[in-house]
Design a protein around this motif. Structure first.
Motif, PDB file in Angstrom:
ATOM      1  N   LYS A  21       0.793  -1.262   0.151  1.00  0.00           N
ATOM      2  CA  LYS A  21      -0.004  -0.088  -0.071  1.00  0.00           C
ATOM      3  C   LYS A  21       0.866   1.071  -0.043  1.00  0.00           C
ATOM      4  O   LYS A  21       0.360   2.287  -0.467  1.00  0.00           O
ATOM      5  N   THR A  22       1.987   1.147   0.602  1.00  0.00           N
ATOM      6  CA  THR A  22       3.016   2.351   0.485  1.00  0.00           C
ATOM      7  C   THR A  22       3.865   2.530  -0.510  1.00  0.00           C
ATOM      8  O   THR A  22       4.735   3.211  -0.558  1.00  0.00           O
ATOM      9  N   HIS A  23       4.166   1.238  -1.203  1.00  0.00           N
ATOM     10  CA  HIS A  23       5.275   1.180  -2.094  1.00  0.00           C
ATOM     11  C   HIS A  23       6.552   1.246  -1.627  1.00  0.00           C
ATOM     12  O   HIS A  23       7.445   1.723  -2.105  1.00  0.00           O
ATOM     13  N   ALA A  24       6.631   0.725  -0.527  1.00  0.00           N
ATOM     14  CA  ALA A  24       8.039   0.625   0.397  1.00  0.00           C
ATOM     15  C   ALA A  24       8.389  -0.741   0.500  1.00  0.00           C
ATOM     16  O   ALA A  24       7.622  -1.868   0.420  1.00  0.00           O
ATOM     17  N   PRO A  25       9.617  -0.908   0.191  1.00  0.00           N
ATOM     18  CA  PRO A  25      10.107  -2.458   0.383  1.00  0.00           C
ATOM     19  C   PRO A  25       9.863  -3.168   1.875  1.00  0.00           C
ATOM     20  O   PRO A  25       9.478  -2.486   2.522  1.00  0.00           O
ATOM     21  N   VAL A  26       9.603  -4.514   1.775  1.00  0.00           N
ATOM     22  CA  VAL A  26       9.234  -5.202   3.045  1.00  0.00           C
ATOM     23  C   VAL A  26      10.225  -4.776   3.952  1.00  0.00           C
ATOM     24  O   VAL A  26       9.699  -4.675   5.102  1.00  0.00           O
ATOM     25  N   SER A  27      11.445  -4.906   3.729  1.00  0.00           N
ATOM     26  CA  SER A  27      12.469  -4.559   4.456  1.00  0.00           C
ATOM     27  C   SER A  27      12.390  -3.168   5.413  1.00  0.00           C
ATOM     28  O   SER A  27      12.722  -2.811   6.504  1.00  0.00           O
ATOM     29  N   THR A  28      11.839  -2.311   4.421  1.00  0.00           N
ATOM     30  CA  THR A  28      11.820  -0.775   5.149  1.00  0.00           C
ATOM     31  C   THR A  28      10.640  -1.041   6.208  1.00  0.00           C
ATOM     32  O   THR A  28      10.678  -0.473   7.196  1.00  0.00           O
ATOM     33  N   VAL A  29       9.582  -1.610   5.765  1.00  0.00           N
ATOM     34  CA  VAL A  29       8.257  -1.755   6.685  1.00  0.00           C
ATOM     35  C   VAL A  29       8.780  -2.460   7.958  1.00  0.00           C
ATOM     36  O   VAL A  29       8.450  -1.981   8.987  1.00  0.00           O
ATOM     37  N   HIS A  30       9.481  -3.400   7.768  1.00  0.00           N
ATOM     38  CA  HIS A  30       9.931  -4.054   8.953  1.00  0.00           C
ATOM     39  C   HIS A  30      10.744  -3.393   9.891  1.00  0.00           C
ATOM     40  O   HIS A  30      10.709  -3.308  11.263  1.00  0.00           O
ATOM     41  N   SER A  31      11.600  -2.404   9.124  1.00  0.00           N
ATOM     42  CA  SER A  31      12.541  -1.519   9.841  1.00  0.00           C
ATOM     43  C   SER A  31      11.696  -0.354  10.822  1.00  0.00           C
ATOM     44  O   SER A  31      12.090  -0.158  11.912  1.00  0.00           O
ATOM     45  N   TRP A  32      10.493  -0.079  10.247  1.00  0.00           N
ATOM     46  CA  TRP A  32       9.571   0.798  10.903  1.00  0.00           C
ATOM     47  C   TRP A  32       9.076   0.090  12.474  1.00  0.00           C
ATOM     48  O   TRP A  32       9.087   0.928  13.264  1.00  0.00           O
ATOM     49  N   ARG A  33       8.952  -1.284  12.476  1.00  0.00           N
ATOM     50  CA  ARG A  33       8.464  -1.940  13.580  1.00  0.00           C
ATOM     51  C   ARG A  33       9.759  -1.760  14.583  1.00  0.00           C
ATOM     52  O   ARG A  33       9.331  -1.740  15.662  1.00  0.00           O
ATOM     53  N   GLU A  34      10.884  -1.962  14.029  1.00  0.00           N
ATOM     54  CA  GLU A  34      12.145  -1.869  15.276  1.00  0.00           C
ATOM     55  C   GLU A  34      12.515  -0.443  15.378  1.00  0.00           C
ATOM     56  O   GLU A  34      12.604   0.138  16.666  1.00  0.00           O
ATOM     57  N   ARG A  35      12.387   0.659  14.577  1.00  0.00           N
ATOM     58  CA  ARG A  35      12.785   1.922  14.777  1.00  0.00           C
ATOM     59  C   ARG A  35      11.723   2.874  14.845  1.00  0.00           C
ATOM     60  O   ARG A  35      12.068   4.003  15.510  1.00  0.00           O
ATOM     61  N   GLY A  36      10.632   2.750  14.631  1.00  0.00           N
ATOM     62  CA  GLY A  36       9.506   3.671  14.860  1.00  0.00           C
ATOM     63  C   GLY A  36       9.268   4.341  13.547  1.00  0.00           C
ATOM     64  O   GLY A  36       9.953   4.141  12.379  1.00  0.00           O
TER      65      GLY A  36
END
Length: 99
Positions: A21-36
């Motif tokens: 939905k955001t056209h962001a890589p899965v790894s980037t979305v996963h990093s949001w979980r970690e970093r906010g």
């Protein structure tokens, strides 16, 4: 782990769904979980939630099941966030969904 970001991503459907939905890589979305989330990313996810009519408790990032969600086209109310179509008989959005 950032609980707010993780809750919000889960409420919006999970890492892969948010990635699409955001056209962001899965790894980037996963990093949001970690970093906010940055303020701009949070604003983007608020737009995603609004577009998908997902009711979010913005204090916790969790999905709210009993919230009232407004149809952005006609201001009709849906009593549950899983309701995806407007119930107003004269809503142009409903007419498009029926076609």
């Amino acid at each position: 782990m950032n609980n707010f970001a993780s809750n919000l991503i889960d409420a919006l459907g999970g890492t892969v769904v948010v990635s699409r939905k955001t056209h962001a890589p899965v790894s980037t979305v996963h990093s949001w979980r970690e970093r906010g989330l940055t303020a701009s990313r949070l604003a983007h996810l608020k737009l995603v939630a609004e577009k998908d009519r997902v009711a979010i408790d913005w204090a916790t990032g969790s999905r709210t099941e009993a919230a009232v969600v407004h149809c952005p086209t006609c201001e009709a109310r849906a009593e549950h966030p899983s309701v995806r179509s407007c119930t107003a008989p004269d809503c142009p959005m409903r007419a498009r969904e029926a076609a």
